[in-house]
Design a protein around this motif. Structure first.
Motif, PDB file in Angstrom:
ATOM      1  N   VAL A  69       0.974  -1.184  -0.097  1.00 53.26           N
ATOM      2  CA  VAL A  69       0.031   0.051  -0.091  1.00 53.26           C
ATOM      3  C   VAL A  69       0.896   1.352   0.127  1.00 53.26           C
ATOM      4  CG1 VAL A  69      -1.761   1.292   1.288  1.00 53.26           C
ATOM      5  CG2 VAL A  69      -1.895  -1.177   1.275  1.00 53.26           C
ATOM      6  N   LEU A  70       1.887   1.293   0.905  1.00 52.35           N
ATOM      7  CA  LEU A  70       2.770   2.403   0.907  1.00 52.35           C
ATOM      8  C   LEU A  70       3.394   2.634  -0.442  1.00 52.35           C
ATOM      9  CD1 LEU A  70       4.377   4.830   2.286  1.00 52.35           C
ATOM     10  CD2 LEU A  70       5.844   3.302   3.201  1.00 52.35           C
ATOM     11  N   ALA A  71       4.015   1.373  -0.890  1.00 53.82           N
ATOM     12  CA  ALA A  71       4.797   1.522  -2.247  1.00 53.82           C
ATOM     13  C   ALA A  71       3.920   2.141  -3.302  1.00 53.82           C
ATOM     14  CB  ALA A  71       5.092  -0.084  -2.525  1.00 53.82           C
ATOM     15  N   ALA A  72       2.701   1.819  -3.269  1.00 49.62           N
ATOM     16  CA  ALA A  72       1.782   2.400  -4.394  1.00 49.62           C
ATOM     17  C   ALA A  72       1.583   3.852  -4.242  1.00 49.62           C
ATOM     18  CB  ALA A  72       0.476   1.675  -4.360  1.00 49.62           C
ATOM     19  N   LEU A  73       1.555   4.272  -3.000  1.00 49.01           N
ATOM     20  CA  LEU A  73       1.407   5.723  -2.614  1.00 49.01           C
ATOM     21  C   LEU A  73       2.642   6.539  -2.949  1.00 49.01           C
ATOM     22  CD1 LEU A  73      -0.545   5.382   0.834  1.00 49.01           C
ATOM     23  CD2 LEU A  73      -1.492   6.608  -1.495  1.00 49.01           C
ATOM     24  N   VAL A  74       3.837   6.074  -2.514  1.00 49.36           N
ATOM     25  CA  VAL A  74       5.121   6.689  -2.873  1.00 49.36           C
ATOM     26  C   VAL A  74       5.503   6.874  -4.269  1.00 49.36           C
ATOM     27  CG1 VAL A  74       7.563   6.450  -2.603  1.00 49.36           C
ATOM     28  CG2 VAL A  74       6.102   6.014  -0.624  1.00 49.36           C
ATOM     29  N   LEU A  75       5.036   5.624  -4.973  1.00 50.98           N
ATOM     30  CA  LEU A  75       5.303   5.663  -6.403  1.00 50.98           C
ATOM     31  C   LEU A  75       4.323   6.694  -7.081  1.00 50.98           C
ATOM     32  CD1 LEU A  75       6.771   4.823  -9.015  1.00 50.98           C
ATOM     33  CD2 LEU A  75       5.097   2.691  -9.256  1.00 50.98           C
ATOM     34  N   LEU A  76       3.103   6.731  -6.717  1.00 52.43           N
ATOM     35  CA  LEU A  76       1.897   7.493  -7.299  1.00 52.43           C
ATOM     36  C   LEU A  76       2.729   9.042  -7.088  1.00 52.43           C
ATOM     37  CD1 LEU A  76      -1.591   6.719  -6.867  1.00 52.43           C
ATOM     38  CD2 LEU A  76      -1.071   9.085  -7.036  1.00 52.43           C
ATOM     39  N   GLY A  77       3.168   9.507  -6.000  1.00 49.07           N
ATOM     40  CA  GLY A  77       3.640  10.769  -5.527  1.00 49.07           C
ATOM     41  C   GLY A  77       4.790  11.180  -6.396  1.00 49.07           C
ATOM     42  N   VAL A  98       5.733  14.099 -13.886  1.00 50.09           N
ATOM     43  CA  VAL A  98       4.970  14.403 -14.893  1.00 50.09           C
ATOM     44  C   VAL A  98       4.758  15.867 -14.955  1.00 50.09           C
ATOM     45  CG1 VAL A  98       2.568  14.177 -15.768  1.00 50.09           C
ATOM     46  CG2 VAL A  98       3.801  12.170 -15.100  1.00 50.09           C
ATOM     47  N   ARG A  99       4.622  16.605 -13.755  1.00 46.96           N
ATOM     48  CA  ARG A  99       4.386  18.114 -13.729  1.00 46.96           C
ATOM     49  C   ARG A  99       5.438  18.728 -14.048  1.00 46.96           C
ATOM     50  NH1 ARG A  99       0.076  20.328  -9.511  1.00 46.96           N
ATOM     51  NH2 ARG A  99      -1.456  18.837  -9.661  1.00 46.96           N
ATOM     52  N   LEU A 100       6.702  18.341 -13.523  1.00 46.95           N
ATOM     53  CA  LEU A 100       7.745  18.848 -13.832  1.00 46.95           C
ATOM     54  C   LEU A 100       8.229  18.778 -15.266  1.00 46.95           C
ATOM     55  CD1 LEU A 100      10.239  17.656 -10.878  1.00 46.95           C
ATOM     56  CD2 LEU A 100       8.930  19.917 -11.123  1.00 46.95           C
ATOM     57  N   GLN A 101       8.037  17.792 -15.964  1.00 47.63           N
ATOM     58  CA  GLN A 101       8.426  17.603 -17.319  1.00 47.63           C
ATOM     59  C   GLN A 101       7.314  18.435 -18.198  1.00 47.63           C
ATOM     60  OE1 GLN A 101       7.671  13.387 -17.837  1.00 47.63           O
ATOM     61  NE2 GLN A 101       9.850  12.933 -18.393  1.00 47.63           N
ATOM     62  N   ARG A 102       6.036  18.452 -17.741  1.00 51.81           N
ATOM     63  CA  ARG A 102       5.193  19.173 -18.746  1.00 51.81           C
ATOM     64  C   ARG A 102       5.564  20.720 -18.513  1.00 51.81           C
ATOM     65  NH1 ARG A 102      -0.262  17.074 -16.822  1.00 51.81           N
ATOM     66  NH2 ARG A 102       0.155  18.465 -15.100  1.00 51.81           N
ATOM     67  N   ALA A 103       5.837  21.299 -17.164  1.00 48.58           N
ATOM     68  CA  ALA A 103       6.154  22.468 -16.933  1.00 48.58           C
ATOM     69  C   ALA A 103       7.431  23.055 -17.904  1.00 48.58           C
ATOM     70  CB  ALA A 103       6.456  22.876 -15.396  1.00 48.58           C
ATOM     71  N   LEU A 104       8.456  22.103 -17.665  1.00 54.13           N
ATOM     72  CA  LEU A 104       9.717  22.419 -18.443  1.00 54.13           C
ATOM     73  C   LEU A 104       9.411  22.679 -20.036  1.00 54.13           C
ATOM     74  CD1 LEU A 104      12.658  23.026 -18.008  1.00 54.13           C
ATOM     75  CD2 LEU A 104      13.176  20.528 -18.317  1.00 54.13           C
ATOM     76  N   VAL A 105       8.423  21.728 -20.536  1.00 50.41           N
ATOM     77  CA  VAL A 105       8.362  21.542 -22.122  1.00 50.41           C
ATOM     78  C   VAL A 105       7.483  22.756 -22.413  1.00 50.41           C
ATOM     79  CG1 VAL A 105       7.088  20.418 -23.810  1.00 50.41           C
ATOM     80  CG2 VAL A 105       8.457  19.151 -22.360  1.00 50.41           C
ATOM     81  N   VAL A 154      10.027  25.469 -10.769  1.00 53.75           N
ATOM     82  CA  VAL A 154       9.742  25.544  -9.243  1.00 53.75           C
ATOM     83  C   VAL A 154       8.298  25.873  -8.970  1.00 53.75           C
ATOM     84  CG1 VAL A 154      10.499  27.050  -7.324  1.00 53.75           C
ATOM     85  CG2 VAL A 154      12.308  26.466  -8.781  1.00 53.75           C
ATOM     86  N   ARG A 155       7.631  26.673  -9.866  1.00 50.54           N
ATOM     87  CA  ARG A 155       6.250  26.811  -9.723  1.00 50.54           C
ATOM     88  C   ARG A 155       5.422  25.170  -9.690  1.00 50.54           C
ATOM     89  NH1 ARG A 155       1.594  30.003 -10.595  1.00 50.54           N
ATOM     90  NH2 ARG A 155       0.251  28.631 -11.684  1.00 50.54           N
ATOM     91  N   ALA A 156       5.887  24.496 -10.710  1.00 49.47           N
ATOM     92  CA  ALA A 156       5.324  23.174 -10.618  1.00 49.47           C
ATOM     93  C   ALA A 156       5.581  22.069  -9.219  1.00 49.47           C
ATOM     94  CB  ALA A 156       5.805  22.260 -12.025  1.00 49.47           C
ATOM     95  N   HIS A 157       6.809  22.468  -8.936  1.00 56.80           N
ATOM     96  CA  HIS A 157       7.261  21.581  -7.663  1.00 56.80           C
ATOM     97  C   HIS A 157       6.379  22.195  -6.578  1.00 56.80           C
ATOM     98  CE1 HIS A 157      10.200  20.805  -4.455  1.00 56.80           C
ATOM     99  NE2 HIS A 157      10.140  19.521  -4.883  1.00 56.80           N
ATOM    100  N   VAL A 158       6.209  23.372  -6.517  1.00 58.86           N
ATOM    101  CA  VAL A 158       5.677  23.830  -5.156  1.00 58.86           C
ATOM    102  C   VAL A 158       4.202  23.873  -5.294  1.00 58.86           C
ATOM    103  CG1 VAL A 158       4.958  26.160  -3.695  1.00 58.86           C
ATOM    104  CG2 VAL A 158       7.292  25.708  -4.724  1.00 58.86           C
ATOM    105  N   LEU A 159       3.682  23.812  -6.217  1.00 63.38           N
ATOM    106  CA  LEU A 159       2.103  23.708  -6.674  1.00 63.38           C
ATOM    107  C   LEU A 159       1.693  22.080  -6.418  1.00 63.38           C
ATOM    108  CD1 LEU A 159       0.707  25.408  -9.930  1.00 63.38           C
ATOM    109  CD2 LEU A 159       0.052  25.605  -7.458  1.00 63.38           C
ATOM    110  N   ALA A 160       2.738  21.279  -6.773  1.00 63.60           N
ATOM    111  CA  ALA A 160       2.244  19.781  -6.346  1.00 63.60           C
ATOM    112  C   ALA A 160       2.298  19.731  -4.958  1.00 63.60           C
ATOM    113  CB  ALA A 160       3.407  19.033  -6.897  1.00 63.60           C
TER     114      ALA A 160
END
Lengths: 216, 216
Positions: free
Chosen positions: A69-77, A83-90, A104-110
């Motif tokens: 259960v923890l592994a699923a959550l950690v991976l999901l996070g 994904v957000r960082l990649q999208r922001a950079l592109v 940084v905006r994407a990082h903080v938002l997440a």
DNA sequence: GTCTATACTAGGATAGAC
DNA sequence: GTCTATCCTAGTATAGAC
């Protein structure tokens, strides 16, 4: 601002479509809340069952163990962040300054939008065995590289005056990660406000020229 | 830099004269190492005994419970930090710029010199009941106020251009706290180098005039 | 998939001898 | 103060009925 609780958040939200439907999803939500509040070892399988509204034995029809259960959550996070960082950079048009601001905006938002997920992904990963942690660790390494490459490039191009990209990256990541601990509904900021302000801080840390900071 | 472990540190050092002598001190050291590595709930009383070289029952001649061991560590960590911050502020000659630099330097130094203590004090406090956590929380609040007052004063005096002292403080504290997680003997920096660099970052976040950053 | 029942282990803490 | 022995609870996980 100092509080005893690990997070100021109240709702345990998961990114849409990231959580499985039905009971498996309820287990994940329950685990998220409880791991965030009491830690992995401080949470029992019975706690999770009670919070999810099922008998604890039912959990094993959906996950092989509490660790899974923890592994699923950690991976999901870690996936959500990467994904957000990649999208922001592109999407960032412009030089290293706008790229750094976008990251940084994407990082903080997440971290502000999913504080419990960020908390569990970061603070409880140590409870996973190295096999279970490996996929998330790989993603973290890739995310780290995204930031480092942007910093390196900005320094090389003379747009950032910082001299040590590793320390700058550590500082930037540190201030962003902590957001998961203190941001909650009682704070008089929206996630966007924090993200924009912290983007400015990151540019200041990197030593971006002043006019860049205002136009990104 | 990303790693699974909660800390990159290897030695569990406690500030001199802070740890009690004899068995009580060995228990504290053992608890520090184990709580940092596996968390409070992940550590058994038998683990602590084994690490300290005593039978687990002997622990109860020195501490009333496992929670009391953690409470002692958490309080110690917060005391050490607060004392250092006070001392740094008193010794800082000059305006808000040099005061901010001194505070951040002390904050970062404490986290780099005693990473495990900082880790446990911050990341495991949630495992304490509210009574046991109260003294440390009070100290944390005072430390927080030291930083906030300096930022407010700098803004009021026009020396800092930052507009939101709360967010600036959150960012500064965040980047400092994370140092406990990544700093270790394998990093090619001394604690002083990190502290000085991060002091500069804090001044940049606060928006101190450029010449102030170079003279503090 | 979900439940009840249960096996088995590990954990916190105490009693009492030395 | 320290140990051995032990109590008792709570924990993870499984078996088997529905």
């Amino acid at each position: 601002m100092p509080e005893r609780a690990r997070s100021a958040a109240v709702t345990a939200e998961l990114p849409e479509q990231a959580a499985p439907p039905g009971t498996a999803g309820r287990i994940l939500h329950a685990g998220l809340e409880l791991f965030a509040e009491k830690g992995f070892s401080g949470t029992s399988i019975r706690d999770i069952g009670a919070r999810a509204g099922i008998n604890s034995a039912t959990l094993y029809s959906h996950y092989r163990s509490k660790e899974h259960v923890l592994a699923a959550l950690v991976l999901l996070g870690h996936q959500e962040l990467h994904v957000r960082l990649q999208r922001a950079l592109v999407r960032a048009q412009g030089g290293p300054g706008s790229q750094l601001a976008a990251l940084v905006r994407a990082h903080v938002l997440a971290h502000a939008e999913y504080p419990l997920l960020a908390l569990v992904a970061n603070a409880e990963m140590h409870a996973l065995g190295s096999d279970a942690a490996a996929p998330a660790l790989a993603l973290r390494e890739q995310s780290w590289q995204l930031l480092l490459v942007v910093l390196d490039e900005g320094i090389r191009a003379g747009e950032f005056t910082a001299t040590d990209p590793l320390l700058a990256a550590a500082a930037i990541v540190g201030m962003g990660r902590q957001v998961a601990h203190w941001y909650g509904p009682r704070q008089p900021y929206t996630p966007e406000q924090i993200a924009d302000t912290f983007s400015g801080y990151a540019l200041a840390i990197a030593g971006a020229a002043q006019h860049d900071r205002e136009t990104t």
